[in-house]
Design a protein around this motif. Structure first.
Motif, mmCIF file in Angstrom:
data_model
loop_
_atom_site.group_PDB
_atom_site.id
_atom_site.type_symbol
_atom_site.label_atom_id
_atom_site.label_comp_id
_atom_site.label_asym_id
_atom_site.label_seq_id
_atom_site.Cartn_x
_atom_site.Cartn_y
_atom_site.Cartn_z
ATOM 1 N N GLY A 148 0.790 -1.223 0.000
ATOM 2 C CA GLY A 148 0.000 0.000 0.000
ATOM 3 C C GLY A 148 0.817 1.264 0.000
ATOM 4 N N ALA A 149 2.067 1.186 0.506
ATOM 5 C CA ALA A 149 2.830 2.409 0.715
ATOM 6 C C ALA A 149 4.136 2.449 -0.061
ATOM 7 C CB ALA A 149 3.114 2.592 2.217
ATOM 8 N N PHE A 150 5.085 1.526 0.211
ATOM 9 C CA PHE A 150 6.463 1.768 -0.180
ATOM 10 C C PHE A 150 7.116 0.699 -1.046
ATOM 11 C CE2 PHE A 150 6.358 4.195 3.997
ATOM 12 C CZ PHE A 150 6.170 5.424 3.372
ATOM 13 N N GLY A 151 6.470 -0.435 -1.288
ATOM 14 C CA GLY A 151 7.053 -1.425 -2.183
ATOM 15 C C GLY A 151 7.033 -0.941 -3.618
ATOM 16 N N PRO A 152 7.717 -1.640 -4.536
ATOM 17 C CA PRO A 152 7.747 -1.195 -5.938
ATOM 18 C C PRO A 152 6.435 -1.401 -6.679
ATOM 19 C CG PRO A 152 8.951 -3.241 -5.672
ATOM 20 C CD PRO A 152 8.610 -2.780 -4.294
ATOM 21 N N LYS A 153 5.584 -2.283 -6.170
ATOM 22 C CA LYS A 153 4.253 -2.479 -6.733
ATOM 23 C C LYS A 153 3.219 -2.101 -5.683
ATOM 24 C CE LYS A 153 5.379 -4.241 -10.766
ATOM 25 N NZ LYS A 153 5.072 -3.529 -12.036
ATOM 26 N N ARG A 154 2.121 -1.513 -6.134
ATOM 27 C CA ARG A 154 1.050 -1.076 -5.225
ATOM 28 C C ARG A 154 -0.274 -1.640 -5.692
ATOM 29 N NH1 ARG A 154 -2.510 3.105 -5.356
ATOM 30 N NH2 ARG A 154 -1.494 4.047 -7.180
ATOM 31 N N GLU A 169 -6.025 -4.588 -9.319
ATOM 32 C CA GLU A 169 -4.982 -4.024 -10.163
ATOM 33 C C GLU A 169 -3.711 -3.772 -9.364
ATOM 34 O OE1 GLU A 169 -4.367 -0.333 -13.346
ATOM 35 O OE2 GLU A 169 -6.075 -0.349 -11.968
ATOM 36 N N LEU A 170 -2.582 -4.256 -9.868
ATOM 37 C CA LEU A 170 -1.264 -3.940 -9.323
ATOM 38 C C LEU A 170 -0.575 -2.982 -10.288
ATOM 39 C CD1 LEU A 170 0.139 -7.370 -8.068
ATOM 40 C CD2 LEU A 170 -0.687 -5.478 -6.687
ATOM 41 N N VAL A 171 -0.028 -1.883 -9.753
ATOM 42 C CA VAL A 171 0.569 -0.859 -10.598
ATOM 43 C C VAL A 171 1.964 -0.506 -10.094
ATOM 44 C CG1 VAL A 171 -1.667 0.116 -11.233
ATOM 45 C CG2 VAL A 171 -0.440 1.027 -9.240
ATOM 46 N N ASN A 172 2.730 0.115 -10.954
ATOM 47 C CA ASN A 172 4.002 0.702 -10.547
ATOM 48 C C ASN A 172 3.748 1.691 -9.415
ATOM 49 O OD1 ASN A 172 6.989 1.599 -11.302
ATOM 50 N ND2 ASN A 172 5.791 3.484 -11.105
ATOM 51 N N ASN A 173 4.540 1.613 -8.356
ATOM 52 C CA ASN A 173 4.342 2.511 -7.221
ATOM 53 C C ASN A 173 5.279 3.700 -7.325
ATOM 54 O OD1 ASN A 173 3.669 3.716 -4.823
ATOM 55 N ND2 ASN A 173 4.633 2.187 -3.525
ATOM 56 N N ASN A 174 4.746 4.803 -7.776
ATOM 57 C CA ASN A 174 5.532 6.019 -7.932
ATOM 58 C C ASN A 174 6.019 6.561 -6.595
ATOM 59 O OD1 ASN A 174 6.497 8.027 -9.913
ATOM 60 N ND2 ASN A 174 5.242 9.450 -8.715
ATOM 61 N N GLU A 175 5.422 6.084 -5.484
ATOM 62 C CA GLU A 175 5.815 6.539 -4.151
ATOM 63 C C GLU A 175 6.658 5.502 -3.408
ATOM 64 O OE1 GLU A 175 3.211 8.888 -5.880
ATOM 65 O OE2 GLU A 175 2.274 7.097 -5.051
ATOM 66 N N SER A 176 7.215 4.539 -4.123
ATOM 67 C CA SER A 176 8.103 3.584 -3.468
ATOM 68 C C SER A 176 9.280 4.311 -2.835
ATOM 69 C CB SER A 176 8.621 2.557 -4.485
ATOM 70 O OG SER A 176 9.610 1.743 -3.907
ATOM 71 N N LEU A 177 9.744 3.821 -1.690
ATOM 72 C CA LEU A 177 10.873 4.434 -0.987
ATOM 73 C C LEU A 177 12.227 3.984 -1.536
ATOM 74 C CD1 LEU A 177 10.272 4.626 2.871
ATOM 75 C CD2 LEU A 177 10.805 6.490 1.300
ATOM 76 N N LEU A 178 12.221 3.190 -2.590
ATOM 77 C CA LEU A 178 13.482 2.712 -3.144
ATOM 78 C C LEU A 178 14.331 3.831 -3.736
ATOM 79 C CD1 LEU A 178 12.681 -0.742 -4.746
ATOM 80 C CD2 LEU A 178 14.635 -0.200 -3.279
ATOM 81 N N ASP A 179 13.764 5.015 -3.918
ATOM 82 C CA ASP A 179 14.583 6.130 -4.374
ATOM 83 C C ASP A 179 15.479 6.661 -3.262
ATOM 84 O OD1 ASP A 179 12.408 7.090 -2.963
ATOM 85 O OD2 ASP A 179 12.240 8.931 -4.126
ATOM 86 N N ALA A 180 15.139 6.350 -2.006
ATOM 87 C CA ALA A 180 15.908 6.875 -0.880
ATOM 88 C C ALA A 180 16.627 5.809 -0.077
ATOM 89 C CB ALA A 180 14.983 7.664 0.061
ATOM 90 N N SER A 181 16.159 4.554 -0.125
ATOM 91 C CA SER A 181 16.691 3.536 0.761
ATOM 92 C C SER A 181 16.397 2.148 0.224
ATOM 93 C CB SER A 181 16.049 3.685 2.159
ATOM 94 O OG SER A 181 16.393 2.637 3.026
ATOM 95 N N ASP A 182 17.262 1.189 0.535
ATOM 96 C CA ASP A 182 16.889 -0.205 0.377
ATOM 97 C C ASP A 182 15.850 -0.535 1.442
ATOM 98 O OD1 ASP A 182 18.645 -0.488 -1.705
ATOM 99 O OD2 ASP A 182 20.199 -1.516 -0.542
ATOM 100 N N LEU A 183 15.014 -1.546 1.179
ATOM 101 C CA LEU A 183 13.848 -1.798 2.013
ATOM 102 C C LEU A 183 13.776 -3.260 2.421
ATOM 103 C CD1 LEU A 183 11.269 0.137 -0.216
ATOM 104 C CD2 LEU A 183 12.506 1.048 1.762
#
Length: 558
Positions: A148-154, A169-183
């Motif tokens: 729902g929040a930070f994985g690469p799929k939402r 529906e599963l979509v690309n998660n534009n709000e994934s935290l992978l831009d700032a940190s490994d998870l």
């Protein structure tokens, strides 16, 4: 926390051949086989993927698997808490697991904890921040923060409404935290694909301190297995996960030598005495009503139930907070000594801030529990509000009840998250197992609420209060930063409760500057609101970047 999480139980099927027993007689076909023991070997399955965040593609390696941990006091001499990677299998399909890496210890309880981790491609592990994330419950998996929040799929859900049935529906998660940190998304002991084994296994892992210890051992094992000891480290917990974070941060820093850069809290509860869910079970403890009032006001504002609807919600809530902590608190403190005129005045003010009828407020003795408010606000429509997200509403099961008997949020999201994750983990991450993924388990009958605060010689028998743990972690590590995030429309862990608790940490005032606060026009699961999810991502990502002390500036551009 309510049972918004469904219990997914898996059953192992064993083939029982008709053969001769040791005595030479044929086995009785009516004999039942002994219960299958879970395979307690750790495992890991890797795959590659790409997520686009803010228009920039981020390549990553995904790892889904399990690690085995043991309770406090377990002797690890000559053995490891994790076994060599093994294929995921159904319980009962593995042979005896008494190898050095695995389990099968007849007398020692152990927990196989499942996780999904994401590592950005092309970055040295030592310089890349790593964030360990978990939901709460207690007894919840971490499917919610993950999908729902930070994985690469939402998984896509309707905003404050029931999500239509499958296909989801599963979509690309534009709000994934992978831009700032490994998870690393960690499932609590007994949830997800994890399993418990051994004598007194529930007692060993289901409790305030036992749970935090299991997470500490998981994190230490993970840092070792994946060579991340020198990475900037963050914890992020939601709901009961915030209570876990307070205990866990202190355990990691003082007992395991794991220095933390930051702790991120979402929908906080540090002290069960502040919960408005069971306030009337503790007469004389009135602070929970004070701390819940701003969330009642926000909910009434959202549903347009206020006698005079203000235009600006944050300004209105500041006014409510001022009333709650002054006139309302003083009135409640007087108890039966409160005179009739003042009682009427407070009741009318509560009506103005909650939309509830004055006579109802007076019959409730100015004290309204969370489920009572959820039941009464929309009762003229035959509806109740959600508890964890009061933007949601649904039909009352019984309009004559005193409180809400279910949470409409459950109907809104549970099926989508459960189906979405199962489809994703099996078909995209290729975790081939017949095990059911346990989204949530019922631990309450076995849960040990006793907690031993730092500096105390024995556990406290009362419901846990972990303010001392968070304060001790911050005093031990004065550079530790903390971020508190909360939704206005949360009746389970009201946003002002978290603010109050953080403002009452027993620590030097100079450390208060290490804490930052953010509120959102959403509920307990802030990320269910599209605009709030973007704000949450930006706030958390900025917090990580501000505190990662990362020497490699090139990685910040991604």
């Amino acid at each position: 926390m309510t049972h918004r999480f469904r219990l997914l139980l898996g059953a192992a099927c064993l083939a029982v051949p008709l053969s001769l027993s040791a005595s030479g007689f044929a086995a009785d076909p009516h004999d039942k086989p002994a219960p299958a023991k879970p395979d307690m070997h750790g495992d890991a399955v890797t795959s590659d993927g790409t997520v686009t965040i803010g228009g920039v593609p981020v390549g990553y390696q995904a790892v889904v698997g399990t690690l085995v941990v043991h309770p406090k006091g377990w002797d690890d001499s000559g053995s490891s808490s994790d076994a060599p990677a093994q294929p995921a299998v159904e319980p009962g399909n593995a042979s005896d697991n008494k190898s050095a890496g695995g389990g099968g210890h007849d007398k020692d309880a152990e927990a196989k904890m499942s996780f999904v981790a994401y590592f950005k491609h092309g970055v040295a592990p030592g310089s890349r921040p790593i964030t360990f994330l978990y939901n709460g419950g207690p007894g919840s998996s971490t499917v919610w923060l993950h999908m729902g929040a930070f994985g690469p799929k939402r998984v896509v859900t309707a905003n404050a409404a029931v999500t239509p049935p499958a296909p989801f529906e599963l979509v690309n998660n534009n709000e994934s935290l992978l831009d700032a940190s490994d998870l690393v998304f960690i499932d609590a002991p007994g949830t997800g694909f994890g399993r418990l084994e051994g004598k007194d296994k529930e007692k060993a892992f289901w409790g305030t301190d036992q749970d935090a210890y299991a997470f500490s051992q998981f994190i230490v094992s993970f840092l070792t297995k994946y060579n991340r000891w020198n990475s900037p480290k963050f914890l992020m917990g939601e709901s009961y996960g915030t209570m876990r974070s307070a205990v866990l941060s202190n355990m990691l820093e003082q007992n395991e030598g794991v220095g933390l850069n930051g702790v991120i809290l979402l929908s906080q509860i540090f002290d069960y005495a502040n919960s408005v869910d069971t306030s009337k079970s503790f007469p004389g403890e009135d602070m929970s009503y004070v701390l819940a009032l701003p969330s009642y006001a926000a909910t009434a504002w959202y549903h347009h139930k206020l006698p005079n609807q203000p235009a600006d919600l944050p300004s209105f809530l500041k006014e409510v907070e001022q009333f709650a902590t002054t006139d309302y608190l003083t009135a409640l403190a007087q108890g039966s000594a409160l005179d009739d005129a003042r009682r009427d005045e407070i009741a009318n003010k509560l009506h103005a801030y909650t939309g509830l009828p004055v006579d109802y407020i007076k019959r409730a003795d100015l004290r309204i529990e969370g489920d009572e408010f959820a039941h009464e606000l929309l009762i003229d429509q035959g509806d109740i509000t959600g508890r964890l997200d009061s933007r949601y509403q649904g039909p009352s099961m019984n309009p004559l009840d005193s409180g809400a008997s279910y949470d409409p949020l459950d109907a809104g999201i549970d099926a989508a998250f459960t189906a979405g994750f199962n489809d994703y983990v099996r078909n995209t991450l290729h975790y081939n197992t017949n095990l059911k993924y346990k989204t949530e388990i019922d631990v309450f009958k076995d849960w040990d609420n006793k907690h031993q605060p730092p500096g105390e010689s024995s556990p406290e028998p009362a419901l846990p209060n972990v303010l001392q743990d968070m304060a001790t972690a911050m005093k031990f590590n004065p550079t530790l930063k903390v971020q508190l995030n909360a939704g206005y429309f949360d009746l389970g862990t009201p946003f002002y409760e978290g603010i109050y608790e953080m403002q009452h940490l027993p620590m030097p005032r100079r450390l208060e500057s290490n804490i930052e606060f953010h509120q959102y026009t959403s509920g307990h699961m802030v990320y269910l609101n599209d605009a709030a999810r973007k704000q949450l991502h930006d706030n958390v990502a900025n917090f990580i970047r501000a505190n990662d002390h990362e020497p490699a500036a090139s990685d910040k551009t991604h």
